[in-house]
Design a protein around this motif. Structure first.
Motif, PDB file in Angstrom:
ATOM      1  N   GLY A 182       0.797  -1.227   0.000  1.00 13.71           N
ATOM      2  CA  GLY A 182       0.000   0.000   0.000  1.00 13.71           C
ATOM      3  C   GLY A 182       0.824   1.268   0.000  1.00 13.71           C
ATOM      4  N   VAL A 183       2.164   1.154   0.103  1.00 13.89           N
ATOM      5  CA  VAL A 183       3.040   2.327   0.076  1.00 13.89           C
ATOM      6  C   VAL A 183       3.388   2.652  -1.371  1.00 13.89           C
ATOM      7  CG1 VAL A 183       5.308   3.237   0.687  1.00 13.89           C
ATOM      8  CG2 VAL A 183       3.988   1.956   2.372  1.00 13.89           C
ATOM      9  N   LYS A 184       3.050   3.854  -1.764  1.00 19.58           N
ATOM     10  CA  LYS A 184       3.372   4.293  -3.129  1.00 19.58           C
ATOM     11  C   LYS A 184       4.848   4.615  -3.242  1.00 19.58           C
ATOM     12  CE  LYS A 184       1.861   7.675  -6.579  1.00 19.58           C
ATOM     13  NZ  LYS A 184       0.945   8.826  -6.821  1.00 19.58           N
ATOM     14  N   HIS A 185       5.350   5.384  -2.294  1.00 23.69           N
ATOM     15  CA  HIS A 185       6.795   5.640  -2.200  1.00 23.69           C
ATOM     16  C   HIS A 185       7.107   6.147  -0.803  1.00 23.69           C
ATOM     17  CE1 HIS A 185       6.372  10.050  -2.461  1.00 23.69           C
ATOM     18  NE2 HIS A 185       5.448   9.820  -3.369  1.00 23.69           N
ATOM     19  N   ALA A 186       8.341   5.933  -0.371  1.00 23.13           N
ATOM     20  CA  ALA A 186       8.820   6.369   0.945  1.00 23.13           C
ATOM     21  C   ALA A 186      10.195   6.994   0.763  1.00 23.13           C
ATOM     22  CB  ALA A 186       8.877   5.201   1.919  1.00 23.13           C
ATOM     23  N   GLU A 187      10.378   8.178   1.338  1.00 15.61           N
ATOM     24  CA  GLU A 187      11.626   8.911   1.163  1.00 15.61           C
ATOM     25  C   GLU A 187      12.129   9.426   2.504  1.00 15.61           C
ATOM     26  OE1 GLU A 187      12.368   8.501  -1.815  1.00 15.61           O
ATOM     27  OE2 GLU A 187      10.440   8.304  -2.819  1.00 15.61           O
ATOM     28  N   PRO A 188      13.458   9.503   2.661  1.00 13.38           N
ATOM     29  CA  PRO A 188      14.005  10.066   3.903  1.00 13.38           C
ATOM     30  C   PRO A 188      14.046  11.593   3.829  1.00 13.38           C
ATOM     31  CG  PRO A 188      15.785   9.381   2.483  1.00 13.38           C
ATOM     32  CD  PRO A 188      14.521   9.021   1.756  1.00 13.38           C
ATOM     33  N   ILE A 189      14.082  12.217   4.973  1.00  9.94           N
ATOM     34  CA  ILE A 189      14.269  13.664   5.043  1.00  9.94           C
ATOM     35  C   ILE A 189      15.086  13.962   6.292  1.00  9.94           C
ATOM     36  CG2 ILE A 189      12.176  14.196   6.371  1.00  9.94           C
ATOM     37  CD1 ILE A 189      11.864  16.689   4.541  1.00  9.94           C
ATOM     38  N   TYR A 190      15.879  15.017   6.199  1.00  9.01           N
ATOM     39  CA  TYR A 190      16.776  15.385   7.301  1.00  9.01           C
ATOM     40  C   TYR A 190      16.415  16.786   7.803  1.00  9.01           C
ATOM     41  CZ  TYR A 190      21.003  16.846   9.757  1.00  9.01           C
ATOM     42  OH  TYR A 190      21.881  17.328  10.701  1.00  9.01           O
ATOM     43  N   PHE A 191      16.344  16.929   9.112  1.00 10.86           N
ATOM     44  CA  PHE A 191      16.171  18.233   9.751  1.00 10.86           C
ATOM     45  C   PHE A 191      17.335  18.428  10.718  1.00 10.86           C
ATOM     46  CE2 PHE A 191      11.898  17.640   8.290  1.00 10.86           C
ATOM     47  CZ  PHE A 191      11.392  18.909   8.097  1.00 10.86           C
ATOM     48  N   GLY A 192      18.037  19.533  10.584  1.00  4.10           N
ATOM     49  CA  GLY A 192      19.153  19.793  11.488  1.00  4.10           C
ATOM     50  C   GLY A 192      19.428  21.277  11.621  1.00  4.10           C
ATOM     51  N   GLY A 193      20.207  21.619  12.615  1.00  3.91           N
ATOM     52  CA  GLY A 193      20.584  23.011  12.839  1.00  3.91           C
ATOM     53  C   GLY A 193      22.054  23.219  12.554  1.00  3.91           C
ATOM     54  N   ALA A 194      22.404  24.410  12.072  1.00  6.98           N
ATOM     55  CA  ALA A 194      23.797  24.714  11.753  1.00  6.98           C
ATOM     56  C   ALA A 194      24.035  26.212  11.927  1.00  6.98           C
ATOM     57  CB  ALA A 194      24.130  24.288  10.324  1.00  6.98           C
ATOM     58  N   LEU A 195      25.302  26.595  11.934  1.00  4.51           N
ATOM     59  CA  LEU A 195      25.699  27.997  12.003  1.00  4.51           C
ATOM     60  C   LEU A 195      26.229  28.430  10.643  1.00  4.51           C
ATOM     61  CD1 LEU A 195      27.505  28.488  15.442  1.00  4.51           C
ATOM     62  CD2 LEU A 195      25.365  29.538  14.688  1.00  4.51           C
ATOM     63  N   VAL A 196      25.711  29.525  10.154  1.00  3.65           N
ATOM     64  CA  VAL A 196      26.146  30.074   8.880  1.00  3.65           C
ATOM     65  C   VAL A 196      26.981  31.326   9.148  1.00  3.65           C
ATOM     66  CG1 VAL A 196      25.359  31.288   6.819  1.00  3.65           C
ATOM     67  CG2 VAL A 196      24.272  29.152   7.487  1.00  3.65           C
ATOM     68  N   LYS A 197      28.153  31.384   8.519  1.00  2.00           N
ATOM     69  CA  LYS A 197      28.992  32.574   8.619  1.00  2.00           C
ATOM     70  C   LYS A 197      28.706  33.465   7.418  1.00  2.00           C
ATOM     71  CE  LYS A 197      33.772  34.112   9.229  1.00  2.00           C
ATOM     72  NZ  LYS A 197      35.211  33.694   9.307  1.00  2.00           N
ATOM     73  N   LEU A 198      28.238  34.677   7.689  1.00  2.00           N
ATOM     74  CA  LEU A 198      27.847  35.592   6.630  1.00  2.00           C
ATOM     75  C   LEU A 198      29.035  36.400   6.127  1.00  2.00           C
ATOM     76  CD1 LEU A 198      24.529  36.830   8.279  1.00  2.00           C
ATOM     77  CD2 LEU A 198      24.845  34.983   6.620  1.00  2.00           C
ATOM     78  N   ARG A 199      28.802  37.208   5.105  1.00  2.00           N
ATOM     79  CA  ARG A 199      29.888  37.961   4.469  1.00  2.00           C
ATOM     80  C   ARG A 199      30.564  38.942   5.418  1.00  2.00           C
ATOM     81  NH1 ARG A 199      25.863  38.126   0.544  1.00  2.00           N
ATOM     82  NH2 ARG A 199      25.279  40.239   1.203  1.00  2.00           N
ATOM     83  N   ASP A 200      29.782  39.484   6.368  1.00  2.00           N
ATOM     84  CA  ASP A 200      30.382  40.455   7.284  1.00  2.00           C
ATOM     85  C   ASP A 200      31.054  39.800   8.480  1.00  2.00           C
ATOM     86  OD1 ASP A 200      28.217  39.501   8.642  1.00  2.00           O
ATOM     87  OD2 ASP A 200      27.235  41.447   8.958  1.00  2.00           O
ATOM     88  N   GLY A 201      31.119  38.468   8.470  1.00  2.00           N
ATOM     89  CA  GLY A 201      31.813  37.752   9.539  1.00  2.00           C
ATOM     90  C   GLY A 201      30.936  37.329  10.697  1.00  2.00           C
TER      91      GLY A 201
END
Length: 378
Positions: free
Chosen positions: A87-106
């Motif tokens: 009965g499953v048409k399709h099953a896919e994984p998904i990832y949720f996570g947190g990260a730090l982004v360094k911007l252009r101004d530092g």
């Protein structure tokens, strides 16, 4: 009876000071109740925004998970098992996570990273700029243009940044139905890139997203996943689980409930006391009406008309004032989480009816005790 009602309204509005005080009490109470309940509704809606934005039919998760932001990684065999269920048409994984982004101004900015299945990109957002195929390019990320967009310095396609010592490049700009709750920008990328760029435990899969062949297959799929030791929740079930977590397992629900009760008590006390004073000041008029033949039920009808008229106008003014404040707040603060729902309006209306009933009871009890000869003797 129409004449009685007209006389009741004239008697009410003739004393503009008391009438204004009654309106202010009910309006202020409705304003506070609507604001509190709308804020809570907005928070609950934002808390499950990822579920609406991804749009998957069934979410497979660890039973201990109570919201999207605190997912518990699952082993790969859960995905393999889900794909094998009838009965499953399709099953896919998904990832949720947190990260730090360094911007252009530092400076650094926390972000939520969503990793989509590399083969299908199931759960991808709608793009308003760029091409979805470019997410497969080297270091490709899609940024969500929402209330938190400017925290990433309003990136454009081609903007570069650093994420956990890895280079990232904006290849698309997306639009979603709702912003997140915690004021954190959102980036989409491929599943493999997400688990490569963001440190994780032995298991990396946050959820398994399932699409069934037909709605009748959903209960069987959920039963099979439960036998494996995990939960398979529909979109509505997962949303309700998150809402129940914030209502009953955090201080948010009880705090909003206390503030709503306080608002109700304020309106009840102000309107009850003011209306009682209004009745005392107009005892002679009610006594005179009774002396010339007005029946008790007609006097009761007059008081009911007065309280109903006041509370309905106060309800409308309170709703209008609360809505205006929310609109102005959202114009100044795009990430302001508040929304007016039919449930909020209905509950506030019920509480206003209770206020009207209490005020009417106070007035009716006093008026029915009036004896005409006492009035004329005085």
């Amino acid at each position: 009876m129409f004449g009685i009602f007209k006389l009741a309204l004239k008697l009410l509005t003739n004393d503009k000071g008391k009438f204004s005080a009654l309106l202010m009490g009910v309006t202020f109470a409705v304003f506070l109740m609507i604001m509190m309940m709308s804020m809570f509704s907005g928070i609950l809606s934002r808390a499950s925004s990822s579920i609406d934005n991804v749009g998957a039919q069934i979410w497979v998760l660890d039973p201990a998970v109570n919201n999207v932001s605190s997912s518990i990684p699952m082993p790969d065999y859960v995905l393999d098992f889900a794909k094998s269920i009838k009965g499953v048409k399709h099953a896919e994984p998904i990832y949720f996570g947190g990260a730090l982004v360094k911007l252009r101004d530092g400076t650094y900015q926390g972000v939520t990273v969503i990793g989509l299945d590399d083969a299908t990109l199931y759960g991808r957002p709608n793009l308003i700029g760029g091409r979805i195929e470019d997410i497969f390019a080297e270091n490709g990320f899609i940024v969500v243009k929402d209330a938190e967009f400017d925290k990433l310095e309003n990136p454009v396609i081609g903007s570069e940044f650093e994420i956990n010592d890895h280079r990232g490049k904006i290849v698309g700009i997306a639009k979603v139905s709702q912003s997140g709750l915690f004021g954190v920008p959102t980036l989409y990328t491929t599943y493999k890139r997400a688990i490569t760029y963001i440190p994780s435990s032995r298991f990396t899969m946050s959820f398994v997203l399932i699409e069934s062949k037909s709605p009748e297959d959903v209960p069987y799929i959920q039963d099979q996943i439960q036998h494996l030791g995990y939960q398979a929740l529909t979109r509505d079930q997962f949303t309700n689980k998150i809402a129940n977590f914030y209502k009953f397992h955090t201080g948010l629900g009880i705090n909003v409930l206390i503030m709503t009760i306080i608002s109700f008590i304020v309106g009840l006390s102000i309107s009850g006391q003011t209306f009682y004073t209004f009745i005392l000041e107009n005892l002679e008029k009610f006594g005179a009406l009774k002396a010339i033949g007005a029946k008790g039920r007609e006097l009761v009808a007059m008081i009911l008309v007065q309280t109903t008229f006041t509370c309905l106008i106060g309800y409308g003014l309170g709703v209008g004032l609360a809505t205006s404040v929310m609109i102005l707040a959202r114009l100044r603060m795009p990430d302001y989480a508040a929304q007016v729902t039919y449930t909020n309006l209905s509950l506030a209306f019920v509480l206003v009816v209770i206020i009207a009933a209490f005020s009417s009871y106070v007035g009716v009890r006093k008026v029915l005790q009036i004896q005409p000869f006492d009035i004329f003797r005085g």
